[in-house]
Design a protein around this motif. Structure first.
Motif, mmCIF file in Angstrom:
data_model
loop_
_atom_site.group_PDB
_atom_site.id
_atom_site.type_symbol
_atom_site.label_atom_id
_atom_site.label_comp_id
_atom_site.label_asym_id
_atom_site.label_seq_id
_atom_site.Cartn_x
_atom_site.Cartn_y
_atom_site.Cartn_z
ATOM 1 N N LEU A 140 48.694 18.729 -16.845
ATOM 2 C CA LEU A 140 47.676 18.042 -17.632
ATOM 3 C C LEU A 140 47.684 16.539 -17.351
ATOM 4 N N THR A 141 48.841 15.957 -17.157
ATOM 5 C CA THR A 141 48.939 14.535 -16.848
ATOM 6 C C THR A 141 48.298 14.240 -15.492
ATOM 7 N N LEU A 142 48.618 15.059 -14.498
ATOM 8 C CA LEU A 142 48.029 14.865 -13.175
ATOM 9 C C LEU A 142 46.517 15.076 -13.207
ATOM 10 N N LEU A 143 46.064 16.055 -13.975
ATOM 11 C CA LEU A 143 44.628 16.292 -14.116
ATOM 12 C C LEU A 143 43.953 15.084 -14.763
ATOM 13 N N GLY A 144 44.569 14.529 -15.796
ATOM 14 C CA GLY A 144 44.020 13.351 -16.471
ATOM 15 C C GLY A 144 43.952 12.158 -15.538
ATOM 16 N N ILE A 145 44.999 11.956 -14.755
ATOM 17 C CA ILE A 145 45.013 10.840 -13.809
ATOM 18 C C ILE A 145 43.936 11.037 -12.739
ATOM 19 N N GLY A 146 43.794 12.266 -12.281
ATOM 20 C CA GLY A 146 42.768 12.557 -11.279
ATOM 21 C C GLY A 146 41.368 12.320 -11.819
ATOM 22 N N LEU A 147 41.111 12.764 -13.039
ATOM 23 C CA LEU A 147 39.800 12.540 -13.657
ATOM 24 C C LEU A 147 39.530 11.054 -13.874
ATOM 25 N N LEU A 148 40.564 10.321 -14.281
ATOM 26 C CA LEU A 148 40.421 8.873 -14.458
ATOM 27 C C LEU A 148 40.096 8.198 -13.125
ATOM 28 N N ALA A 149 40.773 8.611 -12.068
ATOM 29 C CA ALA A 149 40.515 8.040 -10.751
ATOM 30 C C ALA A 149 39.094 8.377 -10.295
ATOM 31 N N LEU A 150 38.652 9.595 -10.526
ATOM 32 C CA LEU A 150 37.286 9.978 -10.160
ATOM 33 C C LEU A 150 36.264 9.167 -10.945
#
Length: 107
Positions: free
Chosen positions: A7-17
């Motif tokens: 979930l943390t990696l998904l959140g970081i990825g969405l933030l970067a996108l």
């Protein structure tokens, strides 16, 4: 523990996108504010255009008849009604008024 990391990696990825998409929407260079135009440089209304730019009565008549799909009787009735409403207007002005009202009403 593994779910938390995912979930943390998904959140970081969405933030970067989201940040990437946001950076693409901004102009690459700052825009300068446009200076205000003096009154003399502003475009004139359609009735105040000089002679060569104005259409002739036959051109206006063709445009109006095209919009009315060639209905000559309707054209004559409309022209007579506008002549009663604007008795001092020239034929070109009447046809221009009819055309612009017809376009405005049939959008």
């Amino acid at each position: 523990m593994e779910l938390w990391m995912s979930l943390t990696l998904l959140g970081i990825g969405l933030l970067a996108l989201w940040l990437y998409m946001l950076s693409g929407s901004k102009p690459s260079r700052p825009t300068r504010p446009r200076p205000a135009q003096p009154r003399s440089a502003q475009p004139r209304p359609a009735q105040a255009r000089p002679g060569p730019a104005r259409l002739q009565a036959s051109q206006w008549e063709r445009k109006v008849l095209t919009q009315m799909r060639g209905d000559q009787a309707r054209f004559e009735r409309t022209l007579a009604a506008k002549r009663n409403k604007h008795p001092r207007a020239s034929r070109e002005e009447l046809l221009e008024i009819i055309y612009e009202e017809y376009i405005r009403d049939n959008r």
